[in-house]
Design an enzyme around this catalytic site. Structure first.
Site, PDB file in Angstrom:
ATOM      1  N   ASP A 478     -90.206   0.267-114.895  1.00 50.41           N
ATOM      2  CA  ASP A 478     -89.924   1.660-114.571  1.00 50.41           C
ATOM      3  C   ASP A 478     -88.591   1.779-113.839  1.00 50.41           C
ATOM      4  O   ASP A 478     -88.050   0.798-113.315  1.00 50.41           O
ATOM      5  CB  ASP A 478     -91.061   2.221-113.708  1.00 50.41           C
ATOM      6  CG  ASP A 478     -91.251   3.715-113.919  1.00 50.41           C
ATOM      7  OD1 ASP A 478     -90.361   4.374-114.484  1.00 50.41           O
ATOM      8  OD2 ASP A 478     -92.306   4.238-113.499  1.00 50.41           O
ATOM      9  N   MET A 479     -88.073   3.006-113.779  1.00 52.91           N
ATOM     10  CA  MET A 479     -86.795   3.289-113.105  1.00 52.91           C
ATOM     11  C   MET A 479     -86.811   4.771-112.758  1.00 52.91           C
ATOM     12  O   MET A 479     -86.613   5.610-113.614  1.00 52.91           O
ATOM     13  CB  MET A 479     -85.635   2.949-114.052  1.00 52.91           C
ATOM     14  CG  MET A 479     -84.282   2.845-113.396  1.00 52.91           C
ATOM     15  SD  MET A 479     -83.440   4.416-113.288  1.00 52.91           S
ATOM     16  CE  MET A 479     -81.785   3.878-112.882  1.00 52.91           C
ATOM     17  N   ASN A 480     -87.078   5.089-111.483  1.00 52.31           N
ATOM     18  CA  ASN A 480     -87.495   6.433-111.119  1.00 52.31           C
ATOM     19  C   ASN A 480     -86.472   7.253-110.349  1.00 52.31           C
ATOM     20  O   ASN A 480     -86.853   8.103-109.541  1.00 52.31           O
ATOM     21  CB  ASN A 480     -88.801   6.370-110.323  1.00 52.31           C
ATOM     22  CG  ASN A 480     -90.003   6.245-111.234  1.00 52.31           C
ATOM     23  OD1 ASN A 480     -90.136   6.984-112.195  1.00 52.31           O
ATOM     24  ND2 ASN A 480     -90.870   5.298-110.946  1.00 52.31           N
ATOM     25  N   CYS A 526     -89.449   2.406-119.175  1.00 55.29           N
ATOM     26  CA  CYS A 526     -89.824   3.697-118.591  1.00 55.29           C
ATOM     27  C   CYS A 526     -88.747   4.083-117.586  1.00 55.29           C
ATOM     28  O   CYS A 526     -88.200   3.228-116.896  1.00 55.29           O
ATOM     29  CB  CYS A 526     -91.188   3.596-117.899  1.00 55.29           C
ATOM     30  SG  CYS A 526     -91.772   5.148-117.172  1.00 55.29           S
ATOM     31  N   ASP A 534     -83.690   5.213-125.484  1.00 54.21           N
ATOM     32  CA  ASP A 534     -82.514   5.062-126.331  1.00 54.21           C
ATOM     33  C   ASP A 534     -82.601   3.750-127.087  1.00 54.21           C
ATOM     34  O   ASP A 534     -83.422   2.882-126.777  1.00 54.21           O
ATOM     35  CB  ASP A 534     -81.239   5.124-125.491  1.00 54.21           C
ATOM     36  CG  ASP A 534     -81.242   4.130-124.336  1.00 54.21           C
ATOM     37  OD1 ASP A 534     -81.155   2.921-124.604  1.00 54.21           O
ATOM     38  OD2 ASP A 534     -81.337   4.562-123.173  1.00 54.21           O
ATOM     39  N   GLU A 614    -117.919  12.140-124.457  1.00 57.17           N
ATOM     40  CA  GLU A 614    -116.507  11.749-124.485  1.00 57.17           C
ATOM     41  C   GLU A 614    -116.362  10.261-124.771  1.00 57.17           C
ATOM     42  O   GLU A 614    -115.429   9.847-125.476  1.00 57.17           O
ATOM     43  CB  GLU A 614    -115.839  12.106-123.152  1.00 57.17           C
ATOM     44  CG  GLU A 614    -115.636  13.600-122.965  1.00 57.17           C
ATOM     45  CD  GLU A 614    -115.102  13.950-121.595  1.00 57.17           C
ATOM     46  OE1 GLU A 614    -114.329  14.926-121.487  1.00 57.17           O
ATOM     47  OE2 GLU A 614    -115.451  13.245-120.612  1.00 57.17           O
TER      48      GLU A 614
END
Length: 729
Positions: A478-480, A526, A534, A614
């Site tokens: 991730d990179m937030n 992410c 990309d 469900e």
């Protein structure tokens, strides 16, 4: 196929359906002559016209011939400061302070197989799949050489572009701009399609006619961004899914980019793509070179769908390096929406146990597993397992997960650091920070300076200890936050213009190390969802979390826009709990499943809190996804409707390459009283085949389903799902 006429300086690139041509003229200016439907060939430079245009200067060597001006000619790599006032491909700052680049053709080379780019992602192909053309240009006064690289993938109708710029003189020069692609058209009656939005509203198509001047999209955020994707389309005004000439261009890069189109005063147009010149300055000492990231081109003469299919095949076959190549990736369950930061080992095992009983195959432990991480205010950078939450560490937890029949994965955010962390207390200079200024926080965190090798080495070592401690088969990278305060303590003042690009090279280098040392590890990219979605990241991470917005109805739009370039196999898509955390909307489990099934399928919820009904639906969904996996992940994707038009339903189809099987999916919009009878016309079938519907009694010829259509049932509620499975008899 590459055809070279050395005597005439003529170079023609043929793919299965397209032809691309350029020619070095009598002044050794490399002209672009044609890109479009495949033709026999011949010298198409007769299409280049010459006339005297006021205020368009003429090169010295043409004497008093006012008909010849770089300002009016279609160039293959546009110049700077010598009479062409349109967007340049290169901007050189020379030792004397001048900003001039005058490039002339000097030679060529043809190679079997596809070129590679050191330290950068790129499409790949062996000698049977691709060819490489290298064209050599030189500015003799500046003593700067440029090598233009072309990769030709004949079967995919794909042409790639990159440039390598070398200082061959005795004095330093500075690159202020270095683009990967320049494409000139001797027409301007085109539309530009970009894919725009923001966090949780990514990749919404925007279509506008070219106007006089420059239209551009890009990013200065240090990532390719949620706001503008590094993929654009130029097409005929009347082009649609099935008709018209379309050009798609994608940057194989994940950092700051610019895609700019200029419509000139003479009704020509120019597209350039490359690193964004914002805060970019790359010194080249004598003998040094700079290589631009790659750009990829597809031309379709049969509309947007054909362009999409060619990009999808090329990405799947010649860009993604998938540890599950030829096999099915696992259905996952992620604990974030069930627990956020607040969990312990028994809680995780409980979720995993229920997931395993329903057919899931991979359990992913999200944020909160490391020390001092009970909120997003602390802990990043200290990648040590929290023994209070997970006694005995991963060594104790992972076997418990594996014993349930599940693989184990985990979330990491290697590029970030919290101020409340031991790493930051020990190395505050390892975060990006301009001297004498307070730091700007994003999500209460700072950005590590990945342009520095010692930073990358440290992060790799501590994460390697974690990954090597147990049987970890998946990581979510991730990179937030976006990059701000971009200044590196590892570079002198006159080289700070390198930091943005060196940061991205550092990310790629670390990802490549993980791929090399853990070849069976599946990495999902992410960046707050789709902030770095990309083709550059896809070279390292075969799938990317499509968006932090998991609302199924919003996802119809997000996945629609994403599909123009990126295949279903790359789109992280999960079924999440309702009411949805982003929109508060409630839709059925069936609807959420059909939407998520059009990506890399998984769940983000506490399955212990689902009802027995469900659970039965989840079991059927997972079984259906596994049964249709190859069709969804490797078939051709057809957009049957546009969800941005707010019609009665959104529909799409996955069709096998041999046209013998199709999965058609539909979700209704907002319903109204007295709805009309509706018919869905399906695309991509073989008109000569007959198709059985859902293994039942209905059988229809392919041409009937495509031209007359399939009668839809009367779906009476908002956001209702419907699926057809078609199988040729």
């Amino acid at each position: 196929m590459i055809v070279c006429d050395k005597k005439e300086g003529l170079f023609t690139l043929h793919t299965r359906n397209t032809t691309y041509q350029m020619k070095a003229d009598s002044y050794r200016v490399l002209l672009h002559t044609y890109y479009g439907a495949r033709i026999v060939g011949g010298d198409l430079s007769y299409l280049v016209r010459y006339t005297d245009r006021g205020f368009s200067p003429n090169p010295s060597e043409v004497g008093h011939n006012r008909d010849y001006s770089l300002d009016t000619l279609p160039q293959e790599y546009s110049t700077c400061g010598v009479g062409d006032f349109r967007i340049p491909s290169i901007d050189l700052e020379l030792e004397d302070g001048s900003r001039i680049a005058d490039l002339r053709y000097t030679g060529f080379e043809v190679k079997k197989g596809k070129y590679s780019l050191e330290g950068l992602p790129a499409f790949f192909g062996d000698e049977e799949q691709a060819e490489t053309l290298v064209l050599f240009l030189e500015d003799t006064a500046a003593q700067v050489g440029v090598e233009l690289y072309y990769g030709v993938f004949e079967q995919c109708d794909l042409i790639t572009r990159a440039a390598r710029i070398t200082n061959r003189g005795g004095h330093p020069v500075r690159l202020r701009r270095a683009t990967s692609l320049c494409l000139d058209f001797q027409r301007a009656d085109l539309d530009l399609i970009t894919f725009d939005g923001g966090h949780v509203i990514e990749r919404c198509p925007t279509r506008t006619p070219l106007r006089q001047g420059v239209q551009s999209v890009g990013s200065v955020r240090g990532t390719s961004s949620h706001q503008h994707n590094p993929f654009v389309v130029l097409c005929d005004h009347d082009a649609n899914e099935d008709y018209g000439l379309c050009y798609g261009a994608a940057m194989v890069y994940s950092g700051n980019f610019e895609a700019a189109v200029e419509r000139s005063q003479f009704e020509s147009s120019r597209l350039v793509m490359g690193i964004n010149p914002y805060h970019f300055c790359w010194p080249l000492n004598p003998g040094e070179s700079f290589t631009t990231p790659e750009a990829a081109l597809v031309c379709s003469t049969c509309g947007l769908a054909r362009m999409t299919h060619q990009f999808h095949r090329a990405i799947r076959e010649h860009l993604i390096r998938d540890p599950y190549h030829g096999a099915r990736r696992p259905v996952l369950i992620n604990n974030w929406e069930a627990t956020e930061f607040h969990f312990d080992a028994d809680m995780l095992v409980s979720i995993a146990k229920e997931a395993a009983s329903l057919g899931a195959e991979l359990f992913v432990m999200d944020d909160g597993w490391f020390t001092n991480r009970d909120s997003d205010l602390s802990g990043l950078g200290d990648w040590v397992v929290d023994q209070n939450k997970l006694p005995g560490g991963l060594e104790a937890l992972v076997p418990r997960i594996n014993d349930l029949g599940l693989r184990f994965g985990m979330w990491i955010e290697p590029e970030m650091v919290s101020e409340d962390s031991q790493l930051y207390r020990d190395h505050p200079d390892w975060a990006l920070r301009a001297p004498g200024r307070a730091q700007t926080r994003g999500r209460s965190q700072l950005v590590l300076d990945f342009s520095r090798k010692e930073v990358r080495d440290h992060i790799y070592q501590v994460l390697k200890e974690v990954l090597s401690s147990a049987n970890v088969t998946y990581i979510k990278w991730d990179m937030n936050r976006s990059l701000s305060d971009v200044w590196s303590a590892g570079l002198p003042a006159n080289r700070q213009g390198e930091v943005f690009h060196r940061y991205m090279l550092g990310v790629y280098e670390l990802l490549e190390r993980f791929r090399r040392d853990y070849p069976d590890l599946l990495i999902e990219g992410c960046s707050g969802g789709g902030g770095r979605f990309d083709t550059g990241m896809l070279y390292y991470t075969p799938q990317i979390w499509c968006s932090d917005n998991t609302d199924a109805i919003d996802r119809l739009r997000i996945q629609y826009g994403t599909s123009f370039c990126y295949p279903a196999s790359t789109m992280g898509a999960h079924v999440s709990a309702v009411p949805n955390g982003q929109t508060g909307r409630c839709v059925s489990m069936e609807t959420r499943g059909i939407v998520a099934m059009s990506g890399t399928f998984g769940y983000e919820m506490d399955l212990n809190e689902t009802t027995p009904e469900e659970k039965e639906i989840i079991v059927r969904q997972i079984e259906k996804y596994k049964a249709y996996y190859d069709l969804i992940q490797r078939g051709d994707y057809y957009r049957l409707t546009d969800p941005f038009e707010d019609g009665p339903y959104t529909a799409w189809a996955h069709v096998s390459e041999d046209r013998r099987e199709a999965l058609v999916s539909l979700v209704t919009g907002t319903m109204h009283a007295a709805p009309p009878f509706r018919v869905l016309r399906i695309k991509g079938l073989d008109p000569s085949f007959c198709y059985r519907v859902n293994d039942g009694e209905e059988v229809y010829p392919g041409d009937v389903l495509m031209q007359a259509g399939y009668p839809l049932p009367m779906l009476k509620d908002d956001y209702q799902p419907f699926q057809l499975h078609l199988k040729a008899e």
